[in-house]
Design an enzyme around this catalytic site. Structure first.
Site, PDB file in Angstrom:
ATOM      1  N   PHE A 129       3.001   9.357   3.818  1.00  0.00           N
ATOM      2  CA  PHE A 129       4.403   9.469   4.177  1.00  0.00           C
ATOM      3  C   PHE A 129       5.289   8.439   3.488  1.00  0.00           C
ATOM      4  O   PHE A 129       6.493   8.404   3.723  1.00  0.00           O
ATOM      5  CB  PHE A 129       4.569   9.346   5.691  1.00  0.00           C
ATOM      6  CG  PHE A 129       3.685  10.293   6.445  1.00  0.00           C
ATOM      7  CD1 PHE A 129       3.891  11.655   6.360  1.00  0.00           C
ATOM      8  CD2 PHE A 129       2.629   9.823   7.207  1.00  0.00           C
ATOM      9  CE1 PHE A 129       3.077  12.538   7.039  1.00  0.00           C
ATOM     10  CE2 PHE A 129       1.813  10.703   7.888  1.00  0.00           C
ATOM     11  CZ  PHE A 129       2.037  12.068   7.805  1.00  0.00           C
ATOM     12  N   GLY A 130       4.727   7.579   2.661  1.00  0.00           N
ATOM     13  CA  GLY A 130       5.560   6.596   1.989  1.00  0.00           C
ATOM     14  C   GLY A 130       4.781   5.374   1.564  1.00  0.00           C
ATOM     15  O   GLY A 130       3.550   5.416   1.436  1.00  0.00           O
ATOM     16  N   GLU A 131       5.504   4.284   1.354  1.00  0.00           N
ATOM     17  CA  GLU A 131       4.917   3.034   0.894  1.00  0.00           C
ATOM     18  C   GLU A 131       5.180   1.926   1.908  1.00  0.00           C
ATOM     19  O   GLU A 131       6.114   2.011   2.709  1.00  0.00           O
ATOM     20  CB  GLU A 131       5.518   2.630  -0.456  1.00  0.00           C
ATOM     21  CG  GLU A 131       5.299   3.639  -1.566  1.00  0.00           C
ATOM     22  CD  GLU A 131       6.012   3.246  -2.843  1.00  0.00           C
ATOM     23  OE1 GLU A 131       5.578   3.724  -3.909  1.00  0.00           O
ATOM     24  OE2 GLU A 131       6.998   2.476  -2.778  1.00  0.00           O
ATOM     25  N   GLY A 145       0.800   5.620   1.309  1.00  0.00           N
ATOM     26  CA  GLY A 145       0.177   6.585   2.207  1.00  0.00           C
ATOM     27  C   GLY A 145       0.815   7.936   2.057  1.00  0.00           C
ATOM     28  O   GLY A 145       1.638   8.171   1.157  1.00  0.00           O
ATOM     29  N   LYS A 176       8.193  -0.249   5.796  1.00  0.00           N
ATOM     30  CA  LYS A 176       7.599   1.060   5.501  1.00  0.00           C
ATOM     31  C   LYS A 176       8.721   1.988   5.051  1.00  0.00           C
ATOM     32  O   LYS A 176       9.689   2.191   5.789  1.00  0.00           O
ATOM     33  CB  LYS A 176       6.887   1.629   6.728  1.00  0.00           C
ATOM     34  CG  LYS A 176       6.193   2.968   6.468  1.00  0.00           C
ATOM     35  CD  LYS A 176       5.635   3.551   7.745  1.00  0.00           C
ATOM     36  CE  LYS A 176       4.413   2.799   8.221  1.00  0.00           C
ATOM     37  NZ  LYS A 176       3.197   3.112   7.445  1.00  0.00           N
ATOM     38  N   ASP A 231      -3.354   9.103  15.637  1.00  0.00           N
ATOM     39  CA  ASP A 231      -3.979   8.794  14.331  1.00  0.00           C
ATOM     40  C   ASP A 231      -4.656   7.431  14.391  1.00  0.00           C
ATOM     41  O   ASP A 231      -4.465   6.585  13.523  1.00  0.00           O
ATOM     42  CB  ASP A 231      -2.921   8.831  13.227  1.00  0.00           C
ATOM     43  CG  ASP A 231      -3.548   8.853  11.826  1.00  0.00           C
ATOM     44  OD1 ASP A 231      -4.774   9.091  11.730  1.00  0.00           O
ATOM     45  OD2 ASP A 231      -2.825   8.635  10.846  1.00  0.00           O
ATOM     46  N   GLY A 254       0.826  -1.207   0.000  1.00  0.00           N
ATOM     47  CA  GLY A 254       0.000   0.000   0.000  1.00  0.00           C
ATOM     48  C   GLY A 254       0.856   1.250   0.000  1.00  0.00           C
ATOM     49  O   GLY A 254       2.083   1.204   0.125  1.00  0.00           O
ATOM     50  N   ARG A 292      -7.804   2.253   9.332  1.00  0.00           N
ATOM     51  CA  ARG A 292      -6.708   2.091   8.360  1.00  0.00           C
ATOM     52  C   ARG A 292      -5.376   1.825   9.053  1.00  0.00           C
ATOM     53  O   ARG A 292      -4.444   1.294   8.448  1.00  0.00           O
ATOM     54  CB  ARG A 292      -6.593   3.344   7.485  1.00  0.00           C
ATOM     55  CG  ARG A 292      -6.263   4.603   8.261  1.00  0.00           C
ATOM     56  CD  ARG A 292      -6.237   5.856   7.414  1.00  0.00           C
ATOM     57  NE  ARG A 292      -6.055   7.047   8.246  1.00  0.00           N
ATOM     58  CZ  ARG A 292      -7.044   7.690   8.843  1.00  0.00           C
ATOM     59  NH1 ARG A 292      -8.295   7.271   8.669  1.00  0.00           N
ATOM     60  NH2 ARG A 292      -6.801   8.752   9.602  1.00  0.00           N
ATOM     61  N   ASN A 293      -5.269   2.206  10.330  1.00  0.00           N
ATOM     62  CA  ASN A 293      -4.038   2.017  11.090  1.00  0.00           C
ATOM     63  C   ASN A 293      -4.139   0.873  12.084  1.00  0.00           C
ATOM     64  O   ASN A 293      -3.364   0.810  13.047  1.00  0.00           O
ATOM     65  CB  ASN A 293      -3.652   3.309  11.815  1.00  0.00           C
ATOM     66  CG  ASN A 293      -3.089   4.339  10.864  1.00  0.00           C
ATOM     67  OD1 ASN A 293      -2.473   4.001   9.856  1.00  0.00           O
ATOM     68  ND2 ASN A 293      -3.310   5.614  11.162  1.00  0.00           N
ATOM     69  N   ASP A 317       1.539   2.081  13.737  1.00  0.00           N
ATOM     70  CA  ASP A 317       1.980   3.471  13.596  1.00  0.00           C
ATOM     71  C   ASP A 317       1.816   4.297  14.859  1.00  0.00           C
ATOM     72  O   ASP A 317       1.694   5.521  14.798  1.00  0.00           O
ATOM     73  CB  ASP A 317       1.246   4.166  12.440  1.00  0.00           C
ATOM     74  CG  ASP A 317       1.771   3.698  11.084  1.00  0.00           C
ATOM     75  OD1 ASP A 317       2.788   2.994  11.066  1.00  0.00           O
ATOM     76  OD2 ASP A 317       1.145   4.034  10.067  1.00  0.00           O
TER      77      ASP A 317
END
Length: 517
Positions: free
Chosen positions: A259-261, A257, A276, A368, A255, A372-373, A386
Site C-alpha cells: 500500500f505504499g512506503e 509494501g 507511511k 493482518d 521499506g 512483518r507488522n 497497522d
C-alpha cells in the site's frame, strides 16, 4: 520515625513521637522475596499516592506539578522544559495536553500530561515505576550498564496497597548479579511502611532514604534509581492531529509494501517519526478519516502509536512513532536475532499478546497480524503496527467497482473462516497469532515452507495444520494448535494467551537452561 537500631532489641511503637520501633519480628526469605512471619500487615484504607485523574481545573484550584523528563518545545503552543522544573497547572480539560505556567520562566503553554506528576506524591519520585510487573523490573534492572544497588519501587502485583522494592544485587549462590525483590508492607495499626516490622517509616520516601544510607538487612545499600526512558507524548502536540505535510522532512526510506512506503523522518525539524505514504488511489481520504480517529485513541505500550495524518490530498501520510529496529521479521532473521535465547522469544510472544489483548478488550480486529507488522525499538520493546489499517483497506476494496483492484490476502496467516467467508473477528486474529508464534520460534522462517497460500488453504480445509518444527517445545506447539482450532469459539482469548506467555518464561526458565532436567 525513620531511624533503626540493632535487630535484637525489643522496643515498642511510640505513637506520640513517631520514632522507629523494633519488635524483634522473625523474618524469612521465600525465594528472593522477603516477607515476615508476623501479623499486622494489611492494605491501607486509602492509597494516599493515587494520582488525581485528569479533569477541568477551576481557577482557584491550581495544582503544582513537577517534570519527570526533559521535553523539547515542538510548536508555538507548548512549553519546553527540563526534568525537575515545577509548573502551576491551569487547565486539565484536555487529558493529553495541559495548560501550565512555569514557576521559573512564568511562561504559559501546553505540556504533555504524561511527562509530569503532582508534586510531593510517589508519582513524582524518580525511583517510582508504578504498575510495572516484576518481570519488567527484572529486565530494566539487568541492563548491563547498571551497577549493583540500582533500584526501583513498584506497586505489589499480589498485595493491594503494598509496594515492592526491586534491587540489582550480587547473586551469592550462582555468582554474577541478579535482581532481588522485597515487599514493602503497610502496617495498619501504626500507619507506617516497612520491609521488616522491626524498622518502620511513616512514608515510602523515608524508607528509601534510610536504605540508601545503610543496608540494614538488605544485601547492599540502595544506590541510584533505575533510569527511565522518556515516554511517547499522546500525539505530537496540542491540536496537532491533521498536520501540514510541509512540516514533515523525509530522511530515508525504511521499506515498501503493498500500500505504499515507510520513511524515517522529522516533524517540525525536531521530532523523529515514521511516515507511511499511502499509494494514490489506495483509499479515499474521507473514508480513512473515520477509522484513523478510532486508531488514534488506541493507547498501549505494545501498540505502535499513531501520531498524526496528512489527508488534505493524496497520497495520504500516516505519521507514527519511530521504531528504530524495524520489523520483528527482519530482526529475527538478522545475525543478532538468530542469537536470541528461548526466554527472549517467549518474552516477545508475551509482549505481542499484551497488545492484542488491549485490542480484544476494545473490540477491535487487526486482520493482518504477522511478524512483518510487529515493530521493535532500541530497548527491544515489541509493538503491533497497522492495527485497523488492513480492515479499512479491505472494506474499501470490497466496495470499489473496479474488479482489478483487489486486496492481496496474506493467506498463510488468515483463518479459514476469514479466507473463505470473510468472517474477520478477534478469533481470526488468534489464528494469525499462532502463525506468528511459528515465525518467532523458527527465527523468521516462512510459515509452511515453500507451499503457496492456496495449497495451504486446501490442506487446512481438509483438517491439516502446520507441522511441528525441530526445536519447538511441545508446550509451545500446543499453544499454536489451540490457536488453529477449526471452531473459532474454541480458540483461546488473547487475555489467556498473554497470561500464559507472560508466565511461561518464569515457569520454565530453569528447565530450558538445563536441558538434562
Amino acid at each position: 520515625m525513620g531511624s533503626c537500631c540493632g535487630k535484637s532489641r525489643q522496643t515498642e511503637i511510640n505513637k506520640s513521637n513517631g520514632k522507629a520501633t523494633h519488635t524483634g519480628t522473625i523474618h524469612t526469605r521465600i525465594g528472593s522475596e522477603v516477607t515476615n512471619r508476623s501479623f499486622g500487615f494489611d492494605s491501607p484504607a486509602k492509597d494516599s499516592y493515587t494520582p488525581t485523574p485528569a479533569a477541568p481545573v477551576p481557577p482557584q484550584d491550581i495544582k503544582i506539578y513537577v517534570a519527570l523528563y526533559d521535553y523539547t518545545q515542538r510548536t508555538h503552543k507548548d512549553l519546553g522544559f527540563r526534568k525537575g522544573e515545577v509548573f502551576e497547572v491551569l487547565d486539565r480539560t484536555d487529558a493529553a495536553w495541559w495548560l501550565a505556567r512555569s514557576t521559573i520562566s512564568r511562561r504559559e503553554g501546553y505540556i504533555p500530561s504524561n511527562y509530569v506528576a503532582e508534586q510531593k506524591t510517589l508519582e513524582a519520585e524518580e525511583w517510582y515505576f508504578s504498575t510495572i510487573s516484576r518481570k519488567d523490573a527484572d529486565k530494566r534492572l539487568m541492563n548491563t550498564s547498571l551497577p549493583v544497588g540500582t533500584f526501583l519501587i513498584r506497586k505489589s502485583q499480589t498485595h493491594t496497597g503494598n509496594y515492592s522494592l526491586s534491587v540489582r544485587d550480587i547473586d551469592e549462590i550462582n555468582g554474577g548479579e541478579h535482581v532481588k525483590h522485597y515487599r514493602i508492607h503497610w502496617v495498619r495499626e501504626n500507619n507506617s511502611y516497612c520491609i521488616t516490622e522491626s524498622c518502620q517509616f511513616r512514608t515510602v520516601p523515608e524508607l528509601i532514604d534510610h536504605y540508601r544510607h545503610v543496608a540494614d538487612g538488605l544485601n547492599v545499600p540502595l544506590g541510584k534509581p533505575c533510569p527511565k526512558v522518556n515516554p511517547n507524548t499522546i500525539g505530537l502536540g496540542k491540536d496537532a492531529w491533521e498536520i501540514d505535510r510541509n512540516s514533515l522532512k523525509f530522511q530515508h526510506r525504511l521499506g515498501t509494501g503493498q500500500f505504499g512506503e515507510v520513511w524515517k523522518g522529522l516533524w517540525n525539524g525536531i521530532t523523529p517519526v515514521a511516515i507511511k505514504t499511502m499509494k494514490s488511489d489506495t483509499l479515499a481520504p474521507s473514508y480513512f478519516l473515520a477509522e484513523a480517529n478510532i486508531m488514534k485513541k488506541m493507547k498501549h505500550k505494545h501498540l505502535v502509536q499513531l501520531f498524526a495524518i496528512c489527508s488534505d490530498r493524496e497520497p495520504i501520510y500516516i505519521v507514527t512513532e519511530l521504531m528504530t529496529r524495524g520489523s520483528l521479521l527482519e530482526l529475527l532473521r538478522s545475525a543478532e536475532g538468530q542469537r536470541f535465547p528461548f526466554e527472549q522469544l517467549v518474552d516477545i510472544s508475551a509482549q505481542i499478546a499484551s497488545g492484542m489483548q488491549y485490542l480484544e478488550n476494545q473490540h477491535y480486529v487487526h486482520r493482518d497480524l504477522a511478524a512483518r507488522n510487529v515493530l521493535v525499538n532500541d530497548n527491544f520493546v515489541c509493538k503491533v503496527a497497522d492495527f485497523g489499517l488492513a480492515r479499512v483497506i479491505d472494506e474499501f476494496y470490497q466496495h470499489r467497482p473496479n474488479p482489478n483492484k483487489q486486496l492481496k490476502f496474506p493467506l498463510k496467516w488468515t483463518a479459514p473462516e476469514a479466507a473463505f467467508y470473510g468472517r474477520f473477528t478477534i478469533k481470526s486474529d488468534v489464528w494469525s497469532y499462532g502463525i506468528l508464534l511459528a515465525e518467532i520460534f523458527s527465527y523468521g522462517a516462512p510459515p509452511y515452507g515453500n507451499k503457496s497460500g492456496n495449497q495451504v488453504l486446501s490442506e487446512i480445509e481438509k483438517g491439516g495444520r502446520m507441522q511441528k518444527m525441530p526445536g519447538w517445545p511441545d508446550h509451545i506447539y500446543q499453544v499454536m494448535l489451540d490457536c488453529w482450532k477449526k471452531d473459532p469459539r474454541q480458540r483461546p482469548t488473547f487475555e489467556y494467551l498473554h497470561s500464559l506467555m507472560d508466565d511461561y518464561a518464569v515457569a520454565t526458565e530453569q528447565s530450558y537452561r538445563e536441558p538434562n532436567r
